[in-house]
Motif scaffolding. Sequence first.
Motif, PDB file in Angstrom:
ATOM      1  N   ASP A 103       0.998  -1.204  -0.214  1.00 23.29           N
ATOM      2  CA  ASP A 103       0.071   0.091   0.089  1.00 23.29           C
ATOM      3  C   ASP A 103       0.923   1.311  -0.091  1.00 23.29           C
ATOM      4  N   TYR A 104       0.704   1.979  -0.964  1.00 19.29           N
ATOM      5  CA  TYR A 104       1.570   3.319  -1.224  1.00 19.29           C
ATOM      6  C   TYR A 104       1.607   4.173   0.111  1.00 19.29           C
ATOM      7  N   ASP A 105       0.302   4.433   0.442  1.00 20.60           N
ATOM      8  CA  ASP A 105       0.071   5.361   1.692  1.00 20.60           C
ATOM      9  C   ASP A 105       0.791   4.874   2.962  1.00 20.60           C
ATOM     10  N   SER A 108       4.613   4.915   2.620  1.00 22.08           N
ATOM     11  CA  SER A 108       5.151   6.507   2.752  1.00 22.08           C
ATOM     12  C   SER A 108       5.062   6.706   4.212  1.00 22.08           C
ATOM     13  N   ALA A 109       3.963   6.445   4.922  1.00 20.25           N
ATOM     14  CA  ALA A 109       3.903   6.939   6.274  1.00 20.25           C
ATOM     15  C   ALA A 109       4.901   5.871   7.258  1.00 20.25           C
ATOM     16  N   ALA A 157      -6.361   5.294   8.742  1.00 21.40           N
ATOM     17  CA  ALA A 157      -5.847   6.037   7.939  1.00 21.40           C
ATOM     18  C   ALA A 157      -4.365   6.289   7.876  1.00 21.40           C
ATOM     19  N   PRO A 158      -3.384   5.757   6.851  1.00 27.82           N
ATOM     20  CA  PRO A 158      -2.061   5.897   7.197  1.00 27.82           C
ATOM     21  C   PRO A 158      -1.438   7.202   7.750  1.00 27.82           C
ATOM     22  N   ARG A 159      -2.094   8.268   7.157  1.00 25.46           N
ATOM     23  CA  ARG A 159      -1.499   9.526   7.386  1.00 25.46           C
ATOM     24  C   ARG A 159      -1.862   9.746   8.747  1.00 25.46           C
ATOM     25  N   MET A 266       4.579  13.456   2.113  1.00 25.85           N
ATOM     26  CA  MET A 266       3.287  13.211   2.712  1.00 25.85           C
ATOM     27  C   MET A 266       2.553  14.749   2.777  1.00 25.85           C
ATOM     28  N   SER A 269       0.658  14.972  -0.618  1.00 26.70           N
ATOM     29  CA  SER A 269       0.018  14.181  -1.197  1.00 26.70           C
ATOM     30  C   SER A 269      -1.621  14.664  -0.909  1.00 26.70           C
TER      31      SER A 269
END
Length: 270
Positions: A103-105, A108-109, A157-159, A266, A269
Motif C-alpha cells: 500500500d503506497y500510503d 510512505s507513512a 488512515a495511514p496519514r 506526505m 499528497s
Amino acid sequence: MSGSGGRSTGRGGAGYAANSYRTHALVLRTYKLGEADRIIVLLTPGHGQIRAVAKGVRRTTSKFGATLEPFMLSRLQLVHGRNLDIITQAESVTPYGQWIAQDYDAYSAASAMVETAERLTVSDIAEVSENGGGVEAPSQYRLLHGALAALARGTHAPRLLLYSYLLRSLATAGWAASFTTCSRCGAPGPHRSVNVTLGGSVCDDCRPPGSATPDPATVELLAALQSGRWEVADAAPDQASREAAGIVSGYLQFHLERHLKSLSVMDQSP
Ligand SMILES: [Zn+2]
C-alpha cells in the motif's frame, strides 16, 4: 579454552559465545556496503539503536532472505565487531514490511516513521551497552512497533497513524505538544491559535504575532491524535487532516531542525 577471563562481560563462556547476543529488532533502514553486504539500522527494545553488518545479504542465495528489509520485525543474533556489530542469524517474527509494501500510503507513512525513529534514537548509538541503552529506547521501540503493526493491519488512515506516531514519539523524546491547554500559561482550552515553537496551542493573551489560527476541527484532531482518541480522529474531515499535517510537520521540523524527506512527500499528497 582461556581461563584468564580477560573479558568482564559477565555472560560466561569465551570468544564467540561471550561476544554474541540475541535481540528482537525493527529494521529502520539499510545501506549498501561493498559488493554484497549491507549496513542495517535497527531499533531494539533493550539496546536502543544498533547499526550492524549483514554479510552477503544482497546475494540471491542469502540465508537472511527478506528478514532484514525495512519495517520487518526480526529476531537476531549478533556478534560484537570492532566498529559495527555483525548479524549472524536472523529470523522473521512478523513480516510488517511485506504487508506495508502493498500500500503506497502505508509505505510512505512507514518511511517517515522509521526516519523519525532513527533521528530520535541516534544519540545512544555509541553508549549502548549490554545492559541497556538510552532511557527512551524501550518506549520508542514500543511506539514504533505499535504504529507499524497498525499500518500493516490498516486499522486507521495511514496519514493519521503517521501524525499520531510523530506527536507521541516527540512527546516520548521530551517534546510533548499541547493542543488542549495553552502551551505557555496552561490556561484550559481549546484555543484558537497554535504556535509550534511554543509547543502547540496558545491562548489569546500568550499568542505571539505570526501564530497560526487553524480550524477548530484541526485542533480537536491534533488533540485526539496525541491522546489516541481514534473515534474522534477517524471522524475528522479531510480539511482538518490536511491542516494537521502542516502543523505536525512544522512541529517535528522545529525539533529535529532538519527537513524530513519522507514527510514532505506526505505533505504533498492529496
Ligand atoms: Zn496562555
